[in-house]
Write an enzyme that holds these catalytic residues in place. Structure first.
Site, short mmCIF file in Angstrom:
data_model
loop_
_atom_site.label_atom_id
_atom_site.label_comp_id
_atom_site.label_asym_id
_atom_site.label_seq_id
_atom_site.Cartn_x
_atom_site.Cartn_y
_atom_site.Cartn_z
CD GLU A 73 8.02 5.46 45.66
OE1 GLU A 73 8.13 4.31 45.20
OE2 GLU A 73 8.99 6.20 45.88
CG ASP A 147 -2.77 -4.84 41.67
OD1 ASP A 147 -3.03 -5.33 40.55
OD2 ASP A 147 -2.91 -5.45 42.75
CE LYS A 151 -9.33 -12.59 36.13
NZ LYS A 151 -10.04 -13.46 37.09
CG ASP A 183 5.10 -4.26 33.62
OD1 ASP A 183 4.60 -3.65 34.58
OD2 ASP A 183 5.09 -5.51 33.54
NE ARG A 221 11.49 -5.68 46.06
CZ ARG A 221 12.01 -6.45 47.02
NH1 ARG A 221 11.53 -7.65 47.21
NH2 ARG A 221 12.99 -6.01 47.77
CD GLU A 223 12.53 -0.65 35.17
OE1 GLU A 223 11.71 0.23 34.86
OE2 GLU A 223 13.75 -0.44 35.34
#
Length: 241
Positions: A73, A147, A151, A183, A221, A223
């Site tokens: 992971e 992350d 930009k 997302d 958290r 999501e």
């Protein structure tokens, strides 16, 4: 100044790798300090850092996990998904990499609560882990809500770039699964553009395949924050060819 005035070297001898995320946030609770002091060394996967392994000797994964398949992971956040997978898959060994020490402390607390014994934790950059993982050694990898670096000028900092995908492809065995959850629509775009270029096949056949969470998914958290802020998660599944 880098050692020997070499612009590509860190004082430890490591290649110079820019890191743009956070290493530590707000102060840790006393219990979290205890987890770090008492558990982190015991749960280390071995000599990963350049200071302890300057020769970059490969990790002995068979000895570490008893010959079990190994999953990775990348950036485990607070650790809820990693612990969930460990509990649901006791026949698998999991390694998690996370440079944010507050997240590491949260994971260690969850490991204690769950009593899971098939996890190892590297509190640092996954690129250092890639250096010491044997070729074709990982059976599954997860990149969950990385992350987004929204930009445009920062898109090169995202994980889904050649700097990360090339070593990932090296350590994943043929047929290995790589899961990405995000997302951020533009992160989806860059993922679908870059990941197949590095030896991966996108497994989606219909919209539900990227709109529906995986069957063994536990919402994190990050999501839940996306849901609260009205963003739509995407669940992308790739196979190493």
């Amino acid at each position: 100044m880098p050692a020997d005035n070499h612009p590509d070297k860190h004082p430890s001898g490591a290649p110079w790798r820019n890191f743009y995320g956070r290493f530590k946030g707000k102060g840790l609770r006393p219990s979290q300090e205890t987890y770090l002091n008492e558990d982190l060394a015991r749960l280390s996967p071995g000599k990963v850092d350049w200071e302890t392994n300057p020769e970059r000797a490969p990790l002995a994964l068979d000895a570490l996990f008893g010959g079990r398949d190994v999953w990775l992971e990348i950036g485990f956040g607070g650790g809820e998904h990693m612990v969930h997978q460990a509990v649901q898959n006791p026949d698998v060994g999991l390694i998690g990499c996370e440079p944010y020490i507050n997240g590491v402390a949260m994971l260690l607390g969850k490991i204690r609560d769950a009593g899971a014994g098939n996890l190892r934790v590297h509190p640092g950059d996954v690129r250092d882990m890639f250096d010491v993982l044997p070729t074709d050694s990982i059976a599954r990898a997860f990149l969950l809500y990385p992350d987004p670096w929204p930009k445009k000028r920062h898109h090169r900092r995202r994980f889904v770039t050649p700097e990360h995908l090339e070593p990932l492809a090296r350590v994943l065995r043929p047929g290995a699964i790589f899961r990405v959850a995000t997302d951020i629509p533009d992160y989806v775009r860059q993922t679908l553009e870059q990941v197949p270029r590095h030896g991966f096949e996108w497994l989606a056949e219909r919209p539900a395949d990227w709109r529906t969470p995986w069957g063994d998914w536990i919402s994190t958290r990050y999501e839940q924050k996306a849901f609260r802020e009205g963003r739509t998660p995407h669940y992308l599944t790739f196979r190493k060819t």
